[in-house]
Design a protein around this motif. Structure first.
Motif, mmCIF file in Angstrom:
data_model
loop_
_atom_site.group_PDB
_atom_site.id
_atom_site.type_symbol
_atom_site.label_atom_id
_atom_site.label_comp_id
_atom_site.label_asym_id
_atom_site.label_seq_id
_atom_site.Cartn_x
_atom_site.Cartn_y
_atom_site.Cartn_z
ATOM 1 N N ALA A 60 23.445 116.360 14.068
ATOM 2 C CA ALA A 60 24.697 116.295 13.320
ATOM 3 C C ALA A 60 24.790 115.026 12.496
ATOM 4 O O ALA A 60 25.882 114.588 12.138
ATOM 5 C CB ALA A 60 25.883 116.394 14.281
ATOM 6 N N ILE A 65 24.322 120.042 9.101
ATOM 7 C CA ILE A 65 24.086 119.915 10.540
ATOM 8 C C ILE A 65 23.264 121.102 11.025
ATOM 9 O O ILE A 65 23.333 122.196 10.464
ATOM 10 C CB ILE A 65 25.418 119.775 11.318
ATOM 11 C CG1 ILE A 65 26.264 121.049 11.193
ATOM 12 C CG2 ILE A 65 26.214 118.584 10.813
ATOM 13 C CD1 ILE A 65 26.294 121.863 12.437
ATOM 14 N N GLU A 79 30.652 118.006 21.686
ATOM 15 C CA GLU A 79 30.081 117.147 20.648
ATOM 16 C C GLU A 79 31.164 116.717 19.662
ATOM 17 O O GLU A 79 31.684 117.525 18.906
ATOM 18 C CB GLU A 79 28.963 117.895 19.909
ATOM 19 C CG GLU A 79 27.751 118.208 20.741
ATOM 20 C CD GLU A 79 26.896 116.968 20.991
ATOM 21 O OE1 GLU A 79 26.979 116.006 20.188
ATOM 22 O OE2 GLU A 79 26.147 116.986 21.986
ATOM 23 N N ASP A 81 30.893 114.999 16.977
ATOM 24 C CA ASP A 81 30.471 115.136 15.587
ATOM 25 C C ASP A 81 30.602 116.570 15.064
ATOM 26 O O ASP A 81 30.481 116.801 13.856
ATOM 27 C CB ASP A 81 29.015 114.684 15.431
ATOM 28 C CG ASP A 81 28.864 113.176 15.553
ATOM 29 O OD1 ASP A 81 29.877 112.462 15.367
ATOM 30 O OD2 ASP A 81 27.748 112.708 15.824
ATOM 31 N N LEU A 82 30.819 117.520 15.959
ATOM 32 C CA LEU A 82 31.005 118.908 15.555
ATOM 33 C C LEU A 82 32.472 119.313 15.619
ATOM 34 O O LEU A 82 32.804 120.487 15.739
ATOM 35 C CB LEU A 82 30.172 119.840 16.448
ATOM 36 C CG LEU A 82 28.659 119.623 16.439
ATOM 37 C CD1 LEU A 82 27.972 120.646 17.330
ATOM 38 C CD2 LEU A 82 28.095 119.692 15.023
ATOM 39 N N ARG A 162 28.517 120.179 6.396
ATOM 40 C CA ARG A 162 29.648 119.482 7.006
ATOM 41 C C ARG A 162 30.749 119.360 5.948
ATOM 42 O O ARG A 162 30.494 118.869 4.846
ATOM 43 C CB ARG A 162 29.219 118.090 7.460
ATOM 44 C CG ARG A 162 30.346 117.283 8.092
ATOM 45 C CD ARG A 162 29.936 115.828 8.262
ATOM 46 N NE ARG A 162 28.763 115.717 9.111
ATOM 47 C CZ ARG A 162 28.812 115.738 10.449
ATOM 48 N NH1 ARG A 162 29.987 115.869 11.060
ATOM 49 N NH2 ARG A 162 27.714 115.608 11.161
#
Length: 273
Positions: A60, A65, A79, A81-82, A162
């Motif tokens: 990510a 990603i 996560e 970042d997700l 993203r």
């Protein structure tokens, strides 16, 4: 009929076994395959598994990603970042399903399921496939259109872009039983803007066709325009064009066509469902 289970360490070995056996199915989290087996699907004679760590990877770090096909929805939710994918992951079943269900398996889930795939489609998703042709990336839209012909290929991962900002991506699932019910309609929209105008709009719908589909007429209604009431109304009016919803126990095809524009208007306007 007895079912043979074959476990491989490498993805390539598993893909080779899958492509060479017409009666084989790949087992990820089991939320689809085990249901079919329990319901007596005699076409499944071999179950293929792989323990390759590549299936569990998440990258990510960049603008695009990548998520391994074996990553569960519970892992996606863990996560940070997700975070932009958390609403989609959270809309999949209850905790037990999210602990077992995988990103790769969701690609094959029939309507009224496959909600995570709707989000990926709106985010320019790509699928990495391993088969007799080697490893290749295929646009998710193309994969979904040919999914029934991909039985001999193993999905090893997905990728998506993203969103540039928190309000550039929006997701909503309409279900009668929350959070774990099947979808009446699922909607996802990626709406990048430049100079106050929408550029590169992508809108995806679930339960409006046998697989997730793009609402291309609605995208065209938004493209190059400010995301204002007039543009949103035009997109909502075009939402059902090119769709082919089915009747099922959750809703009729007629009802889905009637309300898809209503829910798209609410999504684009930032209203609560």
């Amino acid at each position: 009929m007895p079912v043979t289970v074959k476990t491989f360490q490498a993805v390539g070995e598993a893909a080779s076994a899958l492509s060479s056996d017409r009666g084989a199915r790949y087992l990820g989290g089991g939320t689809l395959v085990m249901r079919d087996l329990n319901e007596g699907d005699v076409s499944i004679v071999t179950v293929i598994r792989a323990t390759d760590r590549a299936l569990q990877g998440i990258d990510a770090a960049g603008a695009r990603i990548r998520i391994g096909a074996g990553v569960t929805f519970a892992r996606v939710l863990a996560e940070r970042d997700l975070g932009f994918l958390h609403p989609a992951a959270r809309s999949i079943g209850g905790p037990a399903v999210r602990n077992m269900g995988t990103v790769g398996g969701n690609l094959f889930a029939p309507a009224p399921f496959g909600d995570f795939t709707v989000a990926l489609l709106a985010l320019d998703g790509m699928v990495s496939l391993q088969g007799g042709f080697g490893l290749r990336d295929m646009p998710l839209e193309e994969f979904l259109q040919s999914r029934d012909r991909q039985a001999g290929a193993l999905a090893v991962g997905v990728s998506c872009i993203r969103p540039a900002s928190t309000d550039a991506f929006r997701y909503r699932k309409i279900a009668r039983i929350k959070p774990k019910g099947g979808s009446v309609i699922t909607l996802a929209a990626h709406l990048p803007q430049s100079g106050g105008r929408v550029t590169g709009a992508r809108i995806a719908l679930g339960s409006m066709a046998p697989t997730a589909v793009r609402a291309k007429a609605a995208e065209r209604a938004l493209e190059g325009r400010p995301l204002d009431a007039a543009a949103i109304s035009a997109a909502a009016a075009a939402a059902g064009e090119g769709t082919a919803p089915a009747d099922n126990s959750l809703a009729s095809a007629w009802y889905r066509r009637e309300v898809v524009g209503v829910h798209l208007r609410r999504l684009l306007s930032g209203q609560e469902s």
